[in-house]
Design a protein around this motif. Structure first.
Motif, PDB file in Angstrom:
ATOM      1  N   ASP A   1      38.050  45.937  49.349  1.00 59.42           N
ATOM      2  CA  ASP A   1      37.169  47.057  49.668  1.00 59.42           C
ATOM      3  C   ASP A   1      35.851  46.890  48.927  1.00 59.42           C
ATOM      4  OD1 ASP A   1      38.951  48.406  51.298  1.00 59.42           O
ATOM      5  OD2 ASP A   1      39.736  49.680  49.697  1.00 59.42           O
ATOM      6  N   GLN A   2      34.838  47.576  49.427  1.00 61.64           N
ATOM      7  CA  GLN A   2      33.541  47.603  48.748  1.00 61.64           C
ATOM      8  C   GLN A   2      33.678  48.405  47.451  1.00 61.64           C
ATOM      9  OE1 GLN A   2      30.727  46.102  49.663  1.00 61.64           O
ATOM     10  NE2 GLN A   2      29.512  46.930  48.003  1.00 61.64           N
TER      11      GLN A   2
ATOM     12  N   TYR B   1      39.575  48.095  43.859  1.00 60.20           N
ATOM     13  CA  TYR B   1      38.894  47.977  45.152  1.00 60.20           C
ATOM     14  C   TYR B   1      38.749  46.508  45.553  1.00 60.20           C
ATOM     15  CZ  TYR B   1      37.902  52.839  44.277  1.00 60.20           C
ATOM     16  OH  TYR B   1      38.042  54.162  44.010  1.00 60.20           O
ATOM     17  N   ARG B   2      38.414  45.666  44.580  1.00 58.92           N
ATOM     18  CA  ARG B   2      38.291  44.234  44.878  1.00 58.92           C
ATOM     19  C   ARG B   2      39.629  43.639  45.300  1.00 58.92           C
ATOM     20  NH1 ARG B   2      35.832  43.969  40.167  1.00 58.92           N
ATOM     21  NH2 ARG B   2      33.617  44.287  40.204  1.00 58.92           N
TER      22      ARG B   2
ATOM     23  N   ASN C   1      36.289  48.993  39.270  1.00 55.08           N
ATOM     24  CA  ASN C   1      36.187  48.369  40.589  1.00 55.08           C
ATOM     25  C   ASN C   1      37.325  47.395  40.895  1.00 55.08           C
ATOM     26  OD1 ASN C   1      33.829  49.675  41.364  1.00 55.08           O
ATOM     27  ND2 ASN C   1      32.514  48.092  40.491  1.00 55.08           N
TER      28      ASN C   1
END
Length: 184
Positions: free
Chosen positions: A144-145, A139-140, A136
């Motif tokens: 982004d989610q 994305y972080r 993740n």
């Protein structure tokens, strides 16, 4: 650890096994009596295969074994996955760090190993196993989610046969988002 081995012959075999796999006995002897016992039980149970995996997994994996963060059944599955080359040395180290840092638990490791076996049975190639926190991160960084649930393991694989994937879209933002999932 050698002090827990009953006979001189057994001590010799264990010492050779550790040396053959480049495991420093002083690292093991510096641990508590309970940790040494768990490492000794691990070595007795898994023999050459277990010691080879312990060497590949590095000190983090030996910490996991010594502290008992994985039960013997999960450890068995991990060794089999390594022996079958479903996971590699780097995957083993990522899993160990994830367990050590609390980013994974035993249930997450079990589920990932089951999934890796399912993918392999379908003829797909497991490329990488990592924690959701690691997956993740990108994305972080882009605000982004993140797509992966924290505390889980993520398996990257290359499909070796046709599969259907879908892009999930909630009506807000970019419908051409960065990630897809299997249709089922």
């Amino acid at each position: 650890m050698l002090s827990r081995v009953q006979s001189t012959g057994q001590q010799y075999r264990v010492a050779k096994l550790l040396n053959r796999n480049d495991i420093d006995g002083s690292e093991i002897n510096s641990r508590s009596v309970g940790e040494q016992r768990r490492l000794g039980d691990f070595t007795s149970r898994h023999g050459e295969d277990g010691v080879r995996v312990a060497a590949a997994g590095g000190e983090e994996f030996r910490d996991i074994v010594a502290t008992g963060k994985l039960d013997s059944a999960t450890t068995d599955r991990l060794i089999r996955a390594y022996d079958r080359e479903l996971i590699d040395k780097t995957d083993l180290q990522r899993i160990s760090r994830g367990l050590d840092k609390g980013n994974l638990d035993q249930a997450a490791v079990q589920k990932a190993l089951v999934r890796a076996n399912q993918l392999d049975a379908k003829g797909h190639e497991v490329v990488k196993v990592k924690t959701a926190k690691q997956a993740n991160r990108v994305y972080r960084e882009r605000d982004d989610q993140p797509p992966h649930k924290e505390g889980t393991a993520v398996i990257e694989y290359e499909a070796q046969s046709p599969e259907r994937f879908v892009r999930v879209y909630d009506g807000e933002g970019d419908p051409g988002g960065p990630w897809v999932m299997k249709e089922d």
